[in-house]
Design a protein around this motif. Structure first.
Motif: not given
Ligand code: UFG
Length: 331
Positions: A117, A141, A170, A189, A221, A285
């Motif tokens: 990741t 994670y 992502n 996500h 992202r 985050d």
């Molecule tokens: N977000 C929101 N509202 C939501 C969901 C997400 O504002 O309802 C935001 C999060 O705070 C973050 C962005 O959208 O800023 C992306 O969040 P995600 O939960 O979609 O994904 P993450 O970036 O936290 O994590 C994902 C994968 C990981 C990986 C990571 C790498 O789940 O496995 O991307 O960037 F490591």
């Protein structure tokens, strides 16, 4: 000869199973269905219900099916959950991966592909981030995945095993033929959540943090279509089988979008409005993570086919609508 896909009943794993079947491979799926679905595994693949750390089961399967490659997806993937339950993440993602790698070594499986990741970089000092950047995960994670990367590196140095570590950015979207898609209940996500809001499955959505040091204050992202990610694995497997050396490569497009830009894309593509609640930051985050994908393109000859946010969003929304129809049929 067959390929063992752990977590093959899950979101990314099930796309990989279809991708392998499409190229005529024999596929065995090992999944305990903690978050995956048996219906997501095509009938052409053998589904074994079990745990990756059940070494007797894994080793019997490797011998019985003549496994020449393990593609290891199984694991826990929600960054904030890992902050709340670090030891659970180290068990599921690190300790159990160690058992799986040991089984691979004991049985002489020559090729191993691991789902890592972008979270291993934390908030990168450079953007886009290349594989040689500092590894400073900001969540358990990310650390749990980095520890598995290190175990693979050391095991490959000591034993007859070649690996490919793919660091996913992502992942979003769905199989363009809607054979599978992201079906996780209580998804967290961003694109999945926004697609659920656009299709009326949830009443609006939250934006976690609007005071980040980015142009619109929300996190950035690099969103990659799940089918392009599956293609990258297929290309990585071909490279390993051709004698390619162990390698670690990013899987992203090299373009960043903010949370608000993604939500706008979902509203634009669907033509539907939904409520947005601007809220507090979410634990774990990172501010901005964008890939430098040059290595995967050069080493695997990987050529993304769906490198476009609106395409990713439209496939995600189509899958959401497909699920809604399928579920209403069951009711
Ligand atoms: N977000 C929101 N509202 C939501 C969901 C997400 O504002 O309802 C935001 C999060 O705070 C973050 C962005 O959208 O800023 C992306 O969040 P995600 O939960 O979609 O994904 P993450 O970036 O936290 O994590 C994902 C994968 C990981 C990986 C990571 C790498 O789940 O496995 O991307 O960037 F490591």
């Amino acid at each position: 000869m067959a390929v063992l896909v752990t977590g093959g009943a899950g979101y990314i794993g099930s796309h990989m199973v279809w991708r392998m079947l499409d190229q005529g491979e024999d596929v065995v799926v090992l999944d305990r269905l903690s978050t995956g679905f048996d219906w997501a595994v095509p009938a052409e693949a053998e589904l074994i219900l079990g745990d990756i750390a059940d070494q007797a089961l894994v080793e019997e399967t490797i011998a019985r099916r003549g496994i020449d490659a393990i593609i290891h997806f199984a694991g826990s993937i929600v960054v904030p959950d890992s902050v709340a339950d670090p030891l659970g993440y180290y068990l599921n993602n690190t300790v159990k991966s160690r058992a799986l790698i040991e089984s691979a070594v004991r049985c002489g499986v020559p090729h191993f592909i691991f789902s890592s990741t972008a979270a291993v970089y934390g908030t990168p000092e450079t953007s886009p981030v290349a594989e040689g950047a500092a590894l400073q995960p900001e969540s358990p994670y990310g650390t749990s995945k980095l520890m598995t990367e290190i175990m693979l590196r050391d095991a490959a140095a000591a034993h007859d095993l070649a690996y490919t570590v793919l660091r996913y950015f992502n992942v979003a979207g769905a199989d363009p033929g809607l054979r599978t898609g992201q079906s996780t209940k209580g998804a967290t996500h961003l694109i999945k959540v926004a697609a659920e809001a656009a299709t009326g499955k949830r009443a609006g959505m939250d934006v976690f943090g609007t005071d980040y040091p980015t142009p619109d204050g929300t996190c950035i992202r690099d969103y990659i279509h799940v089918s392009d990610l599956a293609d990258a694995h297929a290309a990585a497997l071909a490279r390993l089988r051709a004698g390619g050396a162990s390698i670690t490569a990013n899987c992203g497009y090299g373009k960043g979008y903010s949370v608000l830009e993604v939500i706008d894309a979902v509203k634009r593509v669907t033509g539907r409005d939904f409520e947005i609640r601007l809220g507090e930051r979410r634990a774990g985050d990172a501010v901005s993570i964008v890939a430098d994908p040059a290595l995967a393109k050069a080493e695997f000859g990987w050529r993304p086919r769906f490198d476009d946010l609106d395409t990713i969003v439209s496939h995600a929304v189509r899958w959401e609508e497909h699920l809604r129809v399928a579920n209403s049929g069951k009711a």
